[in-house]
Design a protein around this motif. Structure first.
Motif, PDB file in Angstrom:
ATOM      1  N   SER A 165     -22.377  76.939  56.487  1.00 25.68           N
ATOM      2  CA  SER A 165     -23.467  76.903  55.473  1.00 25.68           C
ATOM      3  C   SER A 165     -23.926  75.752  55.182  1.00 25.68           C
ATOM      4  O   SER A 165     -25.028  75.472  54.589  1.00 25.68           O
ATOM      5  N   GLU A 166     -23.003  74.816  54.984  1.00 27.70           N
ATOM      6  CA  GLU A 166     -23.159  73.351  54.640  1.00 27.70           C
ATOM      7  C   GLU A 166     -23.716  72.671  55.595  1.00 27.70           C
ATOM      8  O   GLU A 166     -23.807  71.339  55.326  1.00 27.70           O
ATOM      9  N   GLY A 167     -23.562  73.053  56.893  1.00 28.04           N
ATOM     10  CA  GLY A 167     -24.316  72.129  57.926  1.00 28.04           C
ATOM     11  C   GLY A 167     -22.901  71.192  58.499  1.00 28.04           C
ATOM     12  O   GLY A 167     -23.329  70.028  59.067  1.00 28.04           O
ATOM     13  N   LEU A 168     -21.873  71.656  58.410  1.00 29.00           N
ATOM     14  CA  LEU A 168     -20.741  70.839  58.551  1.00 29.00           C
ATOM     15  C   LEU A 168     -19.844  71.647  59.992  1.00 29.00           C
ATOM     16  O   LEU A 168     -20.002  72.736  60.171  1.00 29.00           O
ATOM     17  N   HIS A 169     -19.453  70.704  60.637  1.00 29.55           N
ATOM     18  CA  HIS A 169     -18.486  71.235  61.810  1.00 29.55           C
ATOM     19  C   HIS A 169     -17.250  71.747  61.139  1.00 29.55           C
ATOM     20  O   HIS A 169     -16.873  71.272  60.210  1.00 29.55           O
ATOM     21  N   PRO A 170     -16.697  72.860  61.543  1.00 28.27           N
ATOM     22  CA  PRO A 170     -15.436  73.626  60.951  1.00 28.27           C
ATOM     23  C   PRO A 170     -14.246  72.487  60.737  1.00 28.27           C
ATOM     24  O   PRO A 170     -13.724  72.662  59.779  1.00 28.27           O
ATOM     25  N   MET A 171     -14.094  71.597  61.810  1.00 29.52           N
ATOM     26  CA  MET A 171     -12.949  70.987  61.367  1.00 29.52           C
ATOM     27  C   MET A 171     -12.967  69.933  60.545  1.00 29.52           C
ATOM     28  O   MET A 171     -12.313  69.457  59.753  1.00 29.52           O
ATOM     29  N   LYS A 172     -14.511  69.476  60.095  1.00 38.37           N
ATOM     30  CA  LYS A 172     -14.684  68.506  59.319  1.00 38.37           C
ATOM     31  C   LYS A 172     -14.333  69.341  57.919  1.00 38.37           C
ATOM     32  O   LYS A 172     -14.008  68.674  56.766  1.00 38.37           O
ATOM     33  N   ALA A 173     -14.803  70.510  57.884  1.00 39.95           N
ATOM     34  CA  ALA A 173     -14.435  71.295  56.496  1.00 39.95           C
ATOM     35  C   ALA A 173     -12.865  71.552  56.094  1.00 39.95           C
ATOM     36  O   ALA A 173     -12.560  71.359  55.168  1.00 39.95           O
ATOM     37  N   ILE A 174     -12.141  71.694  57.208  1.00 40.34           N
ATOM     38  CA  ILE A 174     -10.830  71.692  57.177  1.00 40.34           C
ATOM     39  C   ILE A 174     -10.071  70.533  56.600  1.00 40.34           C
ATOM     40  O   ILE A 174      -9.158  70.423  55.987  1.00 40.34           O
ATOM     41  N   GLN A 175     -10.828  69.382  57.075  1.00 45.51           N
ATOM     42  CA  GLN A 175     -10.331  68.164  56.539  1.00 45.51           C
ATOM     43  C   GLN A 175     -10.844  67.706  55.126  1.00 45.51           C
ATOM     44  O   GLN A 175     -10.026  67.038  54.222  1.00 45.51           O
TER      45      GLN A 175
END
Length: 209
Positions: A43-53
């Motif tokens: 929803s924020e336009g981030l790659h999933p692994m970016k969000a996990i970081q």
């Protein structure tokens, strides 16, 4: 903060969530938590692994790390000037073109009074880090929360009771209420209500009482 839309097929995201959760590297209790965070990332336009970081899971809720809070704030033209930072006190002035300026101060004594010092052992191990984190998240939330896109911060998530704490409190309250004896008036009212549910008429209820 503008992001390009990142879309990943659900089956691929499911596999990613399973791998991330089973790795034990990111603090997820199960793959559902990882998958939910990946949806937030999308929803924020981030790659999933970016969000996990960028996120922690605290009390079962996704929360932005204080470093990410500060990063988003600075990318949106926010500034921070540290006045004091040591193991007892952290104080900083935060400013933003749209929000003005604010000075935030946190001390170990304040953390103890707020009841958060003993909840997390990190306070005793890395007090200066925890104090700075509080200053950052409180300051950005007060001055320019728009850069967070509605996300919870570490501080907010830590201050919200966990689901387990809420359930324990409800069970304790129920037990305490059950153990508290009813007065004669409360007992008659309770019995009358139960009899009405069983279709007893008022006359029968009065005789019973």
């Amino acid at each position: 903060m503008e992001n390009n839309l990142v879309t990943i097929k659900p089956d691929i995201m499911t596999i990613m969530a399973k791998k991330v959760a089973s790795s034990g590297m990111f603090g997820f209790k199960n793959e559902n938590q990882a998958y939910a965070l990946m949806l937030i990332a999308e929803s924020e336009g981030l790659h999933p692994m970016k969000a996990i970081q960028q996120y922690h899971i605290i009390n079962g809720r996704p929360a932005l790390k204080s470093t990410e809070v500060l990063s988003r704030f600075q990318k949106d033209k926010g500034c921070i000037k540290w006045i004091t930072t040591d193991e007892e006190t952290a104080e900083a002035e935060l400013s933003h073109p749209q929000g003005g300026s604010i000075t935030i101060k946190w001390t170990i004594e304040k953390a103890k009074k707020a009841g958060i010092y003993d909840k997390n052992p990190t306070w005793k191990t890395y007090p200066s880090n925890m104090l700075r984190a509080r200053v950052i998240t409180d300051g950005v939330n007060a001055l320019y929360p728009a850069c967070l896109n509605g996300a919870l911060t570490e501080s907010q998530a830590q201050d919200i009771p966990s689901i387990e704490d809420i359930e324990d409190a409800e069970v304790t309250a129920t037990i305490e209420n059950e153990e508290k004896p009813l007065s004669e008036k409360e007992l008659k009212l309770s019995l009358s209500n139960k009899l009405r549910k069983l279709n007893f008429n008022d006359a029968d209820i009065k005789d019973f009482a």
